[in-house]
Design an enzyme around this catalytic site. Sequence first.
Site, PDB file in Angstrom:
ATOM      1  N   LEU A   1     -62.839 -25.726   8.577  1.00 19.53           N
ATOM      2  CA  LEU A   1     -61.499 -25.975   8.978  1.00 19.53           C
ATOM      3  C   LEU A   1     -60.649 -24.638   9.327  1.00 19.53           C
ATOM      4  CD1 LEU A   1     -59.290 -28.143   9.570  1.00 19.53           C
ATOM      5  CD2 LEU A   1     -58.590 -27.690   7.054  1.00 19.53           C
ATOM      6  N   ALA A   2     -60.908 -23.545   8.377  1.00 20.01           N
ATOM      7  CA  ALA A   2     -60.551 -22.135   8.354  1.00 20.01           C
ATOM      8  C   ALA A   2     -60.683 -21.599   9.638  1.00 20.01           C
ATOM      9  CB  ALA A   2     -60.848 -21.367   7.054  1.00 20.01           C
TER      10      ALA A   2
ATOM     11  N   ARG B   1     -66.855 -18.692  -2.432  1.00 15.49           N
ATOM     12  CA  ARG B   1     -68.091 -18.431  -3.632  1.00 15.49           C
ATOM     13  C   ARG B   1     -68.942 -17.144  -3.064  1.00 15.49           C
ATOM     14  NH1 ARG B   1     -70.834 -23.895  -4.223  1.00 15.49           N
ATOM     15  NH2 ARG B   1     -70.112 -23.648  -1.875  1.00 15.49           N
TER      16      ARG B   1
ATOM     17  N   ASP C   1     -64.983 -18.865  -7.563  1.00 18.67           N
ATOM     18  CA  ASP C   1     -65.494 -20.291  -7.579  1.00 18.67           C
ATOM     19  C   ASP C   1     -64.416 -21.029  -8.390  1.00 18.67           C
ATOM     20  OD1 ASP C   1     -66.463 -22.671  -9.068  1.00 18.67           O
ATOM     21  OD2 ASP C   1     -68.697 -21.772  -8.537  1.00 18.67           O
TER      22      ASP C   1
ATOM     23  N   LYS D   1     -56.058 -33.517   3.837  1.00 15.07           N
ATOM     24  CA  LYS D   1     -56.590 -34.905   3.409  1.00 15.07           C
ATOM     25  C   LYS D   1     -57.969 -34.919   3.282  1.00 15.07           C
ATOM     26  CE  LYS D   1     -58.559 -36.856   7.614  1.00 15.07           C
ATOM     27  NZ  LYS D   1     -58.851 -37.541   8.663  1.00 15.07           N
TER      28      LYS D   1
ATOM     29  N   ASP E   1     -50.823 -34.062   7.332  1.00 16.95           N
ATOM     30  CA  ASP E   1     -51.226 -34.959   8.214  1.00 16.95           C
ATOM     31  C   ASP E   1     -51.170 -34.413   9.605  1.00 16.95           C
ATOM     32  OD1 ASP E   1     -51.659 -37.389   9.799  1.00 16.95           O
ATOM     33  OD2 ASP E   1     -51.516 -38.739   8.193  1.00 16.95           O
ATOM     34  N   HIS E   2     -52.396 -33.818  10.183  1.00 18.24           N
ATOM     35  CA  HIS E   2     -51.946 -33.094  11.412  1.00 18.24           C
ATOM     36  C   HIS E   2     -51.545 -34.017  12.532  1.00 18.24           C
ATOM     37  CE1 HIS E   2     -56.347 -34.601  12.202  1.00 18.24           C
ATOM     38  NE2 HIS E   2     -55.768 -34.478  13.533  1.00 18.24           N
TER      39      HIS E   2
ATOM     40  N   GLU F   1     -61.909 -42.788  19.150  1.00 25.48           N
ATOM     41  CA  GLU F   1     -62.846 -41.669  19.639  1.00 25.48           C
ATOM     42  C   GLU F   1     -63.957 -42.003  20.216  1.00 25.48           C
ATOM     43  OE1 GLU F   1     -63.261 -39.228  15.942  1.00 25.48           O
ATOM     44  OE2 GLU F   1     -62.032 -40.759  15.114  1.00 25.48           O
TER      45      GLU F   1
ATOM     46  N   ASP G   1     -60.236 -42.585   6.526  1.00 25.88           N
ATOM     47  CA  ASP G   1     -60.214 -41.324   7.412  1.00 25.88           C
ATOM     48  C   ASP G   1     -59.066 -41.216   8.454  1.00 25.88           C
ATOM     49  OD1 ASP G   1     -61.326 -38.803   8.279  1.00 25.88           O
ATOM     50  OD2 ASP G   1     -62.030 -39.867  10.217  1.00 25.88           O
TER      51      ASP G   1
ATOM     52  N   HIS H   1     -53.213 -41.305   9.178  1.00 25.44           N
ATOM     53  CA  HIS H   1     -52.583 -41.010  10.479  1.00 25.44           C
ATOM     54  C   HIS H   1     -52.108 -42.295  11.237  1.00 25.44           C
ATOM     55  CE1 HIS H   1     -54.689 -37.434   9.904  1.00 25.44           C
ATOM     56  NE2 HIS H   1     -55.979 -37.773  10.352  1.00 25.44           N
TER      57      HIS H   1
ATOM     58  N   LYS I   1     -61.705 -41.831  24.892  1.00 23.68           N
ATOM     59  CA  LYS I   1     -61.033 -40.898  23.894  1.00 23.68           C
ATOM     60  C   LYS I   1     -59.721 -40.815  24.080  1.00 23.68           C
ATOM     61  CE  LYS I   1     -60.463 -36.391  22.349  1.00 23.68           C
ATOM     62  NZ  LYS I   1     -60.099 -36.640  20.919  1.00 23.68           N
TER      63      LYS I   1
END
Length: 497
Positions: free
Chosen positions: A15-16, A44, A87, A150, A179-180, A217, A236, A241, A346
């Site tokens: 995600l980063a 870590r 950690d 989430k 919640d994007h 999707e 999910d 969402h 989609k």
Amino acid sequence: MKPATFVLFGATGDLAKRKIYPALYQLFVDQKLPSSFSLIGLGRRELSHETFQSNVEQSLLNFSRSEVKDAAVIKKFLRAFRYQVLDVERKEDYTKLLRVVEEREEELNITPNRMFYLSVGPEFFETIATNIHESGLGSVDGWKRLVIEKPFGHDLESARHLNQKLNQAFDETEIYRIDHYLGKPMVQQMGQLLHSALSEQELRSRSMASIQISANETLGVEERAGYYDHAGAIRDMFQNHMLQLLMMLTIELPNRSSVEEVGPLKRKIIKSLQPLHKMDVKHHIVRGQYGAGEIKEGQVVGYTNEPGIASDSQNDTFIAARLQSNDPFWKDIPLYIRTGKRLKEKVTRIVIEFKLEGPLKDLLIIEIGPNEGIFFQKSQSVQEHSEGELPIRNQVSFLKEGVTDAYESLIYDALMGDKTYFAHWDEVELSWEWVQPILEAYQENLLPLHIYPAGSFGPLEADELLARDGFHWWFDNKNASNDEATQGNVPTYHYNT
Ligand SMILES: NC(=O)c1ccc[n+]([C@@H]2O[C@H](COP(=O)([O-])OP(=O)(O)OC[C@H]3O[C@@H](n4cnc5c(N)ncnc54)[C@H](OP(=O)(O)O)[C@@H]3O)[C@@H](O)[C@H]2O)c1
């Protein structure tokens, strides 16, 4: 904007790389980051600051939405980035982190304003919040904020437990639950856009017959088997969402709301939903799982043959629901929601159907993705057309500003301390309360799991759910080729933008 230290747990994660760094870079380019800004990435694995910075640079090259080519700009951006091994379970790592954070704050000569962004698995949320509190990282002269991804809990009880634990370290005003979907410009602006398209009078006089919200999707479970097989479509997508989309739509109608009113109005609508009893769930919910089938890319395996998924998994990859509100405005309007994986098309789309006699209907269509726009599709005669009547679609509203990524918008808001488009605990709790009987019905096998072919529009039972009330899902173009469907080509109406 006040100076800030961005403490990123999970700095080496997916995600980063895909969302957070590109969003921060865009904010930097747009001069929407604090002038004194520092980011401390945590994980870590052992990384030098330089390796971390070059990993961040690589993720910008891969995922940034604007071109990354000006070396001086990138260099200036990356200067704010440091890496620290941590950690989440090791208390001494938080003490070391505190020293690093304080050193950076002194170096930059800034008041401690700290944003803790938890881009790690949910099993760590509680531990991290406790350790932030106990280590002194959370004792600041300025502000402190906790941004979490989430899923927020696994069911009602676990969500309540988690919230209680987080509240020992951060109060509700300091917790930013992402919640994007709420970061999407179309979702934020759809109320305003709707009102510029149709007056309240018009909305009332046209009289709504039903509302449909679809988030379909084409992808399968991908790399997320471990998480998804315990979450399913209901956790999910649906609990967060989809219910947020419903709240955002219905708060705006019939009254346009100001930012301050958003929270209470959202809570009002979710509270007004008629609760389900687990024994009745089967009359309101359709549960599905994709089997083998054909999508645009070719043949694909069924869910239980996906890597990492148990061959006897009963997990849901599709859910369709019929909801009813007790709110006087919405009382007689069925609200249909569906979402699933490996579907033909989609699309994230809301369709408001108006009451009209005859096969053609007036529709208000809100496209949230992949395209954005609000359309009014009117059932009028097209004389010159040999087939007789055809609906005409007018684009009545569209986003005026350029595209903004949801993460850019949400990270910016969090840095500004604006919680409007984050999920408040009350909304999260009320959503889990509504969903809980469905989870129990799944658990006790009180409703069947329908297998649908990959590349379809889901189980036929989801069509029957609407057919019982005299409706059908709009724009399920069952005869279209996969290509047409995924490109959103629905050949039964004419555009007139
Ligand atoms: N990826 C997405 O598109 C997406 C979308 C929505 C929400 N989310 C949510 O975002 C969060 C992160 O997802 P992700 O996909 O980025 O996960 P990921 O790729 O598995 O990354 C997990 C991160 O957590 C770190 N980590 C794991 N165990 C740790 C420990 N014991 N101590 C310290 N750090 C630890 C890992 O770093 P090390 O291995 O270096 O320790 C890594 O940076 C999850 O809550 C997920 O549900 C993700």
